[in-house]
Design a protein around this motif. Structure first.
Motif, PDB file in Angstrom:
ATOM      1  N   ALA A  30       0.829  -1.207   0.000  1.00 58.61           N
ATOM      2  CA  ALA A  30       0.000   0.000   0.000  1.00 58.61           C
ATOM      3  C   ALA A  30       0.867   1.262   0.000  1.00 58.61           C
ATOM      4  N   VAL A  31       1.968   1.244   0.737  1.00 53.98           N
ATOM      5  CA  VAL A  31       2.883   2.385   0.756  1.00 53.98           C
ATOM      6  C   VAL A  31       3.473   2.614  -0.632  1.00 53.98           C
ATOM      7  N   ALA A  32       3.882   1.527  -1.297  1.00 55.82           N
ATOM      8  CA  ALA A  32       4.444   1.660  -2.648  1.00 55.82           C
ATOM      9  C   ALA A  32       3.418   2.228  -3.620  1.00 55.82           C
ATOM     10  N   ARG A  33       2.152   1.839  -3.431  1.00 61.69           N
ATOM     11  CA  ARG A  33       1.098   2.274  -4.367  1.00 61.69           C
ATOM     12  C   ARG A  33       0.596   3.688  -4.095  1.00 61.69           C
ATOM     13  N   TYR A  34       0.418   4.009  -2.807  1.00 58.45           N
ATOM     14  CA  TYR A  34      -0.277   5.245  -2.448  1.00 58.45           C
ATOM     15  C   TYR A  34       0.604   6.266  -1.729  1.00 58.45           C
ATOM     16  N   GLY A  35       1.824   5.880  -1.375  1.00 59.31           N
ATOM     17  CA  GLY A  35       2.660   6.756  -0.569  1.00 59.31           C
ATOM     18  C   GLY A  35       3.038   8.056  -1.239  1.00 59.31           C
ATOM     19  N   GLY A  36       2.951   8.109  -2.565  1.00 60.63           N
ATOM     20  CA  GLY A  36       3.297   9.326  -3.281  1.00 60.63           C
ATOM     21  C   GLY A  36       2.175  10.345  -3.341  1.00 60.63           C
ATOM     22  N   LEU A  37       0.994   9.978  -2.840  1.00 57.66           N
ATOM     23  CA  LEU A  37      -0.125  10.928  -2.835  1.00 57.66           C
ATOM     24  C   LEU A  37       0.082  12.003  -1.765  1.00 57.66           C
ATOM     25  N   ALA A  40      -2.488  13.325   3.599  1.00 59.06           N
ATOM     26  CA  ALA A  40      -3.747  12.863   4.180  1.00 59.06           C
ATOM     27  C   ALA A  40      -4.371  11.764   3.324  1.00 59.06           C
ATOM     28  N   ALA A  41      -4.337  11.947   2.024  1.00 52.87           N
ATOM     29  CA  ALA A  41      -4.898  10.940   1.122  1.00 52.87           C
ATOM     30  C   ALA A  41      -4.089   9.650   1.179  1.00 52.87           C
ATOM     31  N   ALA A  42      -2.758   9.788   1.231  1.00 58.48           N
ATOM     32  CA  ALA A  42      -1.900   8.605   1.318  1.00 58.48           C
ATOM     33  C   ALA A  42      -2.208   7.800   2.572  1.00 58.48           C
ATOM     34  N   GLN A  43      -2.303   8.488   3.702  1.00 55.46           N
ATOM     35  CA  GLN A  43      -2.592   7.779   4.947  1.00 55.46           C
ATOM     36  C   GLN A  43      -3.941   7.073   4.882  1.00 55.46           C
ATOM     37  N   GLN A  44      -4.936   7.757   4.364  1.00 55.96           N
ATOM     38  CA  GLN A  44      -6.272   7.173   4.271  1.00 55.96           C
ATOM     39  C   GLN A  44      -6.263   5.917   3.413  1.00 55.96           C
ATOM     40  N   MET A  45      -5.603   5.959   2.276  1.00 54.58           N
ATOM     41  CA  MET A  45      -5.581   4.817   1.361  1.00 54.58           C
ATOM     42  C   MET A  45      -4.782   3.649   1.959  1.00 54.58           C
ATOM     43  N   ILE A  46      -3.664   3.969   2.610  1.00 54.14           N
ATOM     44  CA  ILE A  46      -2.850   2.902   3.212  1.00 54.14           C
ATOM     45  C   ILE A  46      -3.607   2.223   4.342  1.00 54.14           C
ATOM     46  N   LEU A  47      -4.203   3.011   5.221  1.00 56.41           N
ATOM     47  CA  LEU A  47      -4.910   2.438   6.369  1.00 56.41           C
ATOM     48  C   LEU A  47      -6.141   1.657   5.935  1.00 56.41           C
ATOM     49  N   THR A  59       0.053   1.129  12.278  1.00 56.39           N
ATOM     50  CA  THR A  59       0.455   1.605  10.952  1.00 56.39           C
ATOM     51  C   THR A  59       0.357   3.126  10.870  1.00 56.39           C
ATOM     52  N   ALA A  60      -0.680   3.685  11.467  1.00 62.27           N
ATOM     53  CA  ALA A  60      -0.824   5.141  11.474  1.00 62.27           C
ATOM     54  C   ALA A  60       0.337   5.804  12.198  1.00 62.27           C
ATOM     55  N   GLU A  61       0.781   5.203  13.285  1.00 63.05           N
ATOM     56  CA  GLU A  61       1.934   5.734  14.015  1.00 63.05           C
ATOM     57  C   GLU A  61       3.187   5.700  13.145  1.00 63.05           C
ATOM     58  N   PHE A  62       3.359   4.623  12.392  1.00 64.19           N
ATOM     59  CA  PHE A  62       4.513   4.536  11.487  1.00 64.19           C
ATOM     60  C   PHE A  62       4.446   5.629  10.418  1.00 64.19           C
ATOM     61  N   ILE A  63       3.276   5.806   9.819  1.00 63.40           N
ATOM     62  CA  ILE A  63       3.134   6.820   8.769  1.00 63.40           C
ATOM     63  C   ILE A  63       3.412   8.212   9.333  1.00 63.40           C
ATOM     64  N   ALA A  75       8.341   6.843  -1.252  1.00 63.02           N
ATOM     65  CA  ALA A  75       7.477   5.713  -0.923  1.00 63.02           C
ATOM     66  C   ALA A  75       8.119   4.378  -1.281  1.00 63.02           C
ATOM     67  N   GLU A  76       8.824   4.306  -2.398  1.00 67.08           N
ATOM     68  CA  GLU A  76       9.449   3.035  -2.801  1.00 67.08           C
ATOM     69  C   GLU A  76      10.501   2.605  -1.782  1.00 67.08           C
ATOM     70  N   ALA A  77      11.300   3.549  -1.316  1.00 71.21           N
ATOM     71  CA  ALA A  77      12.333   3.224  -0.333  1.00 71.21           C
ATOM     72  C   ALA A  77      11.706   2.791   0.993  1.00 71.21           C
ATOM     73  N   VAL A  78      10.633   3.458   1.382  1.00 73.58           N
ATOM     74  CA  VAL A  78       9.948   3.084   2.621  1.00 73.58           C
ATOM     75  C   VAL A  78       9.345   1.696   2.488  1.00 73.58           C
ATOM     76  N   ALA A  79       8.773   1.395   1.332  1.00 73.95           N
ATOM     77  CA  ALA A  79       8.213   0.064   1.110  1.00 73.95           C
ATOM     78  C   ALA A  79       9.284  -1.009   1.200  1.00 73.95           C
ATOM     79  N   VAL A  80      10.453  -0.738   0.651  1.00 69.98           N
ATOM     80  CA  VAL A  80      11.566  -1.689   0.746  1.00 69.98           C
ATOM     81  C   VAL A  80      11.971  -1.895   2.204  1.00 69.98           C
ATOM     82  N   ALA A  81      12.014  -0.802   2.976  1.00 67.53           N
ATOM     83  CA  ALA A  81      12.348  -0.909   4.398  1.00 67.53           C
ATOM     84  C   ALA A  81      11.334  -1.777   5.130  1.00 67.53           C
TER      85      ALA A  81
END
Length: 267
Positions: A30-37, A40-47, A59-63, A75-81
């Protein structure tokens, strides 16, 4: 290595300790897909991809940590992590240790873990989540105190008890009364309603006969012993203390699903 990379790596490892591997992989995707938004929108889509409230909180705390301390990491680097942390945590959990737990006579050449000690180890080690299940509960002052302390340090405690008088129509919760108000108020207490239980041909209803405790999906006590003074002192009881591996998390999740499905109902 830049400080921000260390920050996100530490946060990813912390999240992997709280979430099952499958959920971590869902979050990474989800981070790889939506993290670039937009944030607020990124968090909503990921959660929206995360299955349960407690996992969404983590997960919200991590974001929030990512956006506040390492927002220059993409977002790609975070997804890899996240994927790396999930894999490392899974490998770590597969290092399973199993110990025999016992109450009763012991020959001189045999020495097992004691029942009450094993339960206390599970309760005292839980930092996030604790599931406790028992048919009978009474006269357990040290465990009662440990449950209150665990709740005080922020552990979410799910207590699942048998309620024999409730089944007989007397409207009493003996297990809760035996535990005391401090424990009852510190826990989310569940029982298995009579209408949800199978019956045999003679109308005899099934009982909740499980005795276990699971902490953080990592450490599990499983035994013949109820949570009672006699089970800790004069009975003959046999069980296991499992640390690591897949079984603690599987058992914890099984009870979560029973709650979600309405099989177990909150008191």
């Amino acid at each position: 290595m830049p400080h921000e990379h260390q920050q996100i790596g530490t946060a990813a490892a912390r999240l992997a300790d709280r979430l099952p591997h499958s959920v971590m992989m869902t979050v990474a995707d989800a981070v790889a897909r939506y993290g670039g938004l937009e944030r607020a929108a990124a968090q909503q889509m990921i959660l929206h991809c995360v299955p349960t409230p407690d996992f969404r909180v983590a997960t919200a705390e991590f974001i929030a940590h990512w956006h506040s301390t390492a927002d220059r990491i993409g977002a790609e680097a975070v997804a890899v992590a996240l994927v790396t942390a999930a894999q490392c945590e899974r490998d770590h959990r597969h290092g399973e240790a199993v110990e025999v737990v016992w109450t009763g006579p012991e020959p001189a050449e045999t020495r097992f873990r004691q029942t009450e000690q094993a339960i206390l180890e599970v309760v005292n080690s839980a930092s996030e989540r604790l599931t406790v299940v028992s048919y009978a509960v009474y006269r357990i002052p040290r465990i009662r105190e440990a449950l209150v302390v665990a709740a005080g340090r922020g552990a979410s405690i799910r207590l699942i008890v048998e309620t024999p008088n409730r089944i007989e129509g007397q409207g009493e919760y003996d297990c809760l009364r035996a535990l005391g108000g401090d424990v009852a108020s510190a826990c989310s207490v569940y029982y298995w309603p009579q209408e949800n239980r199978p019956r045999d041909d003679n109308g005899k209803v099934g009982i909740l006969h499980v005795k276990c405790a699971v902490g953080d999906g990592y450490r599990m006590f499983l035994s013949s012993a109820n949570f009672t003074e006699y089970a800790f002192t004069i009975n003959m009881e046999l069980g296991l203390l499992v640390t690591g591996g897949k079984f603690p998390e599987q058992v914890e999740r099984h009870f979560e699903r029973l709650v979600e499905a309405g099989v177990l109902v909150r008191v």
